[in-house]
Every structure is written in C-alpha cells, then in structure tokens.
Write an enzyme that holds these catalytic residues in place. Sequence first.
Site: not given
Ligand code: PLP
Length: 411
Positions: A98, A169, A172, A195, A198, A227, A236, A243
């Site tokens: 992505f 990453d 998935h 998201q 997921k 912070r 800092y 958040r």
């Molecule tokens: C492989 C991959 N990395 C990162 C993300 C980013 O996640 P978010 O949509 O929570 O920003 C996604 C989301 O679809 C993804 O499929």
Amino acid sequence: MNELALNGGTPVRSNPYPSWPSGDDREIDAVADVIRSGDWGGYPEPGRYGGRFETSFAEYQGAKHGILMSNGTITMEVALKALGIGWGDEVIIPALTFAATAYAPIAAGALPVIVDVTPDTWCIDPDLVEAAITPKTKAIMPVHLGHHMADMDRIMAIATNHGLAVVEDCAHAHGQQWQGTGAGCIGDFGSFSHQSSKILTSGEGGSLLTSDDDLAQRAHSLIDCGRAKDADEKQYTFGANYRLGELHAALLVVAMERFPAQQAQRAESGKLFEELVAQVSGVRTMPVDPRVTRWSFYNYILAIDPEAFAGRTNEIVCAALEAEGIPAEVQYPSMNHYELFQPSLSRLPVCVEFAARLDPQTMSFPVAEAAGQRESVYFMENVFRDGTKGIEDAVEAVAKVQRHAAELPQG
Ligand SMILES: Cc1ncc(COP(=O)(O)O)c(C=O)c1O
C-alpha cells in the site's frame, strides 16, 4: 445462456459472508463506559483503555512495549523518526504494498528506495535489498503481505551485516509468528494498522511494537506533541498529536479479546481453501513459508494465469468473483504505477535527489508488475469466517469464472 453472474447468470452464493467489522453489546458497553467516564481523548497519553490495549497486544505478539496511535501509516513515520532517520537517508521498501509504506519515509524526510518482490511470496526480495544498499541506507521496511511473511531470517542477517534498522510493516500480519517470534517483534519496530478492514480493528488506529525501552519512550513522545517521557521529564522530541482517542481504544480492548479465536478460524479455513483451490486449473497458490509458526492473515492471495482465464485481467476476474458473491480484490499495483510517483500529480520529482531514484519511467519491477497488473486476486478476510461452506463457495466461484472466462468482458 449466461452462466456468469457478471453477465446476468445465477451467482454461486446469494447470502453474504459475515460482515466486518462486527460488534455487539460488548463493544457498546466499552464505548458507553468511555462516554460516561468523560475521558474521551488520548491525553494523558496513553489513556486508560489505550494503555490496556497496548499491554495486551504487545504481550500477544511478544513485544515489551506497545504504542497506540491514530493509524498504521504514521506508525511507520514515527518509527523512522524515533530511529533518527530523516533527510538524506534511504529506506528500502518493497514494490508491492500500500502507498503508506512509501509515504512514511517521505514524511520522515527520507527517500524510499523501492525493490522488487519474490515470485513465491510477493514480499520484498532479500537479494534485491542487498543490491540496493548504499552508504545512505539506514533502514529496511519489509511488508508481510496478505497471508505471507517476508523472509525475516535473510532481512535480519542483511540488516545486522550492514548496521541497518528494520521496521516491519505488519498491517496485514496481526497474530503471525515467524519461528516462534511474533510479527513486529523481529525488527526494531513492528507497525500495525487498526483501520476498518484490518483483522484487529477499531475503525481507525495503529500500533507500534518494540522491545527497546528508549525507542518506545521516543515513540510515545513523538505522538504526544513531543512531551518528555523519561523519568526526569527532560527529553522532549519534535512531536505532534498522533494520539488515538479512548472511544477507539475501548473498541480495540474488546477486539483483542475476540482476536485469538477469529485468527484460528481464519487459519483453519485458509488451509482448506489452499488445498481445494489448488485443484482449479489456471491458478497458482503460494503456500506460506514453513517458518511461519502461527499463521494469521488479512487477505489470502492467489495468482491467476491470465492465459487460463482467456487473457482477461485480474481486475475483471475479481469483478466476476464479486458478482458470484465472493469478496475479492486486486489490491495493489506495482509501486511505479502509484499516482504518488507520477510527475503530473506529485511534486516529488521536483526535488533533484528524489527525481533520479523515483522516476516511474526508469523503475522496473517485473514480479510486482506481473502480480499487480495481471495475476493478483486477494480474497477478503470474511471469506474465511463462514466455515467449510464459505470456502467451498469461494472455490466453486473461482472454478466457474475460469471455465467461463471467455464470456467475460475484455478489459
Ligand atoms: C501494507 C499496509 N501498510 C500500511 C497501511 C496503512 O494503514 P492505515 O490505513 O491504518 O494508515 C495499510 C493499510 O491499508 C497497508 O495495507
């Protein structure tokens, strides 16, 4: 007679798969508790539910620390910033993922250096990672794509040899384990998305995992307006507000309780799907690496042979499967086809240093291009939550679409 549902025929499946995300009174009670408490936001960071989720998710994956934030894109940006990576640095990423994986280094001020994926997992190719390393390289960001994990033995060996950081990453890969170690706990940081689509979700949200105390502290600071998080409250960072609010965190606490059973169910159904769909002509399964010791997946990825589907694109095949009642998508094009890198739509090529390395005209990723443009069919997670019948329907639909592919529109 029109057989295919896309052409007006009867679909293989008329009742939908279970919806996602899903919840019941448990989610409602948790959210109601937040509303009654009056503590809706994520400050002080972490909040009550936020902290609970961080602990339980980190424990499940096997990390010392979890850091919850607003999505799974800024997680990677924060990870790179916490590692001190920025302007002038290079970060190696795979061509099939992505856009967020490329966005994160750019947002941190670094250059994403894109390399092709392996034909048998569509995850980053370690040989190409090694070949792409320059004195400016600071990190590798493998993506555990669909039902796979990247070859973390090779990635970690390369990273150690060259003194590079690794940010996995894992958008998935909630629940996956590689040789007994949880996804996201092998490199310096693991990045997860919560998201809506997921498999561990609160609609929006993201987590970083790490077992390094300093990195965790820096990440907490970066997402909380800089912070200080050290004991003396002196250190800092140049942070911002990333958040996650407590309403979302409450949903995640319940999602985490439900997760192990859902994961086991998908893994069991995934095995059955793999076994049955392998018998359909014109499709190639990519069995998961045996080093994956706990299997958990977001999408199950199948490669079609376009010739066996009368030369039709994966886009049309997915549309035909959808019409048969089976949720299926092409997902990602190869990175050089992303609009982010098209000169007409992005100002990136204006920057001299980025221009040469990110020129879509000179990028070539044969494996990712074949996957994204012709072969990839991703089956959505809910196909794997409806028992044997759900799997049999999906396999029957693939076989039906293949048999009647010549009736599909050209495209
Ligand atoms: C492989 C991959 N990395 C990162 C993300 C980013 O996640 P978010 O949509 O929570 O920003 C996604 C989301 O679809 C993804 O499929």
